[in-house]
Enzyme design. Structure first.
Site, PDB file in Angstrom:
ATOM      1  N   ARG A  27      -9.473 -14.672   2.542  1.00 24.87           N
ATOM      2  CA  ARG A  27      -9.174 -14.158   4.538  1.00 24.87           C
ATOM      3  C   ARG A  27     -10.941 -13.934   5.045  1.00 24.87           C
ATOM      4  O   ARG A  27     -11.231 -15.230   5.331  1.00 24.87           O
ATOM      5  CB  ARG A  27      -8.590 -12.869   5.510  1.00 24.87           C
ATOM      6  CG  ARG A  27      -7.238 -13.241   4.382  1.00 24.87           C
ATOM      7  CD  ARG A  27      -6.542 -12.678   4.773  1.00 24.87           C
ATOM      8  NE  ARG A  27      -6.229 -12.190   6.111  1.00 24.87           N
ATOM      9  CZ  ARG A  27      -5.966 -10.994   6.891  1.00 24.87           C
ATOM     10  NH1 ARG A  27      -5.256  -9.978   6.381  1.00 24.87           N
ATOM     11  NH2 ARG A  27      -5.700 -10.933   8.486  1.00 24.87           N
ATOM     12  N   LEU A  85       0.447  -7.674  -2.155  1.00 24.60           N
ATOM     13  CA  LEU A  85       0.153  -9.628  -1.514  1.00 24.60           C
ATOM     14  C   LEU A  85      -0.025  -8.195   0.278  1.00 24.60           C
ATOM     15  O   LEU A  85       1.165  -7.727   0.857  1.00 24.60           O
ATOM     16  CB  LEU A  85       1.238 -10.052  -1.527  1.00 24.60           C
ATOM     17  CG  LEU A  85       0.770 -10.910  -2.816  1.00 24.60           C
ATOM     18  CD1 LEU A  85       2.144 -11.847  -2.964  1.00 24.60           C
ATOM     19  CD2 LEU A  85      -0.226 -11.522  -2.732  1.00 24.60           C
ATOM     20  N   ASP A  86      -0.536  -8.956   1.167  1.00 26.03           N
ATOM     21  CA  ASP A  86      -0.061  -9.163   2.900  1.00 26.03           C
ATOM     22  C   ASP A  86       0.400  -8.884   3.139  1.00 26.03           C
ATOM     23  O   ASP A  86       1.425 -10.111   2.828  1.00 26.03           O
ATOM     24  CB  ASP A  86      -1.661  -9.916   3.195  1.00 26.03           C
ATOM     25  CG  ASP A  86      -2.955  -9.293   3.458  1.00 26.03           C
ATOM     26  OD1 ASP A  86      -3.070  -7.881   2.768  1.00 26.03           O
ATOM     27  OD2 ASP A  86      -3.721 -10.190   2.946  1.00 26.03           O
ATOM     28  N   ARG A  87       1.151  -8.235   4.013  1.00 25.51           N
ATOM     29  CA  ARG A  87       2.262  -8.780   4.553  1.00 25.51           C
ATOM     30  C   ARG A  87       3.354  -9.893   5.398  1.00 25.51           C
ATOM     31  O   ARG A  87       3.265 -11.085   4.421  1.00 25.51           O
ATOM     32  CB  ARG A  87       3.342  -8.268   6.069  1.00 25.51           C
ATOM     33  CG  ARG A  87       3.892  -8.331   7.056  1.00 25.51           C
ATOM     34  CD  ARG A  87       4.110  -8.183   8.224  1.00 25.51           C
ATOM     35  NE  ARG A  87       4.062  -6.378   9.010  1.00 25.51           N
ATOM     36  CZ  ARG A  87       5.385  -5.910   8.655  1.00 25.51           C
ATOM     37  NH1 ARG A  87       6.773  -6.334   8.544  1.00 25.51           N
ATOM     38  NH2 ARG A  87       5.148  -4.477   9.108  1.00 25.51           N
TER      39      ARG A  87
END
Length: 283
Positions: free
Chosen positions: A223, A122-124
């Protein structure tokens, strides 16, 4: 123990050779048990017949996980809920606290040879459910059969603007630019095929809350696709957002369901929609 009383005065009496502060430290470190259960409260009530034991060895305190909580753990897997702001794994050049490092420390407390393997990331700034493997064989099994093994991946996204079409499917071919930014190619079969299904949960003039189901799991897929339909994810400056209403990225991995690679059991893990997402809609 013959008469009712409290633990600390009892310890002072029985450990009279130790200073009072030393006795308090022994208790605070978890070296005292009552009827087999570790106790640290000074005023723990003692009943007649209670068995009080003092361990000579200091019980090591288990470090608290930061930005992370374990939802499920077995011999093959660890499923966690990650908070926004925590890296899944750092690059070799970085020396930052990550989910990977904390879970490696966690498994090595019971066996110093244990290791953790990243299955997906998962992205930060994305919160929610993610999974790690405890062996390379399990990692490879999941990654090689990801589309079949993972039966459900649901996100919630807080996006900019009122989404006019209440539900829909976005399909495109994703590519990565030289600046490491993903984008939808205007040409068919040019890049990796990405399919995203969305449904509107709540909508306001300024913001909408969407449930998003991934058919494919490409890098930054949600996104890019939200930007493609003109409703970038809140806080996602990289992909066109101008809103800072959350102070973080408005993306949360809510549900992860998969077939266990060893047992064949169907497992499903669900987390709550972040309260900050819901509260933002009320402003």
């Amino acid at each position: 123990m013959q008469e009712p009383g409290e633990l600390l005065p009892f310890l002072f009496a029985k450990l009279s050779g130790q200073g009072r502060n030393a006795v308090k430290s022994i208790l605070a470190r978890g070296q005292v048990s009552v009827d087999g259960a570790s106790v640290t409260a000074y005023n723990h009530p003692l009943r007649p017949g209670a068995v009080v034991a003092v361990s000579r060895e200091r019980i090591e305190e288990v470090p608290q996980l930061i930005g992370l909580s374990i939802i499920h753990e077995d011999d093959d897997l660890i499923v966690v809920s990650k908070e926004a702001g925590l890296l899944s794994i750092a690059s070799p050049q970085e020396n930052e606290l990550t989910a990977y490092r904390q879970l490696t420390d966690h498994v090595r407390r019971s066996d110093p040879r244990s290791r953790i393997f990243v299955v997906h990331r998962l992205d930060r700034d994305t919160s929610g459910v993610m999974m790690f493997a405890k062996s390379e064989a399990v990692q490879q099994s999941l990654q090689n059969n990801w589309q079949e093994a993972v039966t459900e991946r649901v996100y919630v996204a807080l996006v900019e603007g009122r989404v006019s079409k209440l539900e829909g499917t976005i399909s495109s071919w994703l590519k990565e630019s030289k600046t490491l930014k993903m984008y939808s190619s205007p040409y068919p079969n040019d890049g990796q095929h990405a399919v995203t299904h969305y449904k509107t949960l709540e909508t306001r003039p300024q913001l909408s809350l969407l449930e998003i189901r991934l058919e494919t799991g490409r890098k930054n897929q949600i996104r890019v696709h939200m930007q493609d339909i003109g409703h970038p994810v809140v806080g996602d400056k990289k992909y066109g957002s101008k809103s800072k209403v959350l102070g973080r990225l408005g993306l949360h991995a809510r549900v992860l369901a998969f077939v266990h690679p060893t047992t064949g059991q169907q497992l499903r893990f669900e987390t709550d929609i972040p309260k900050t997402f819901v509260n933002a809609l009320k402003i």
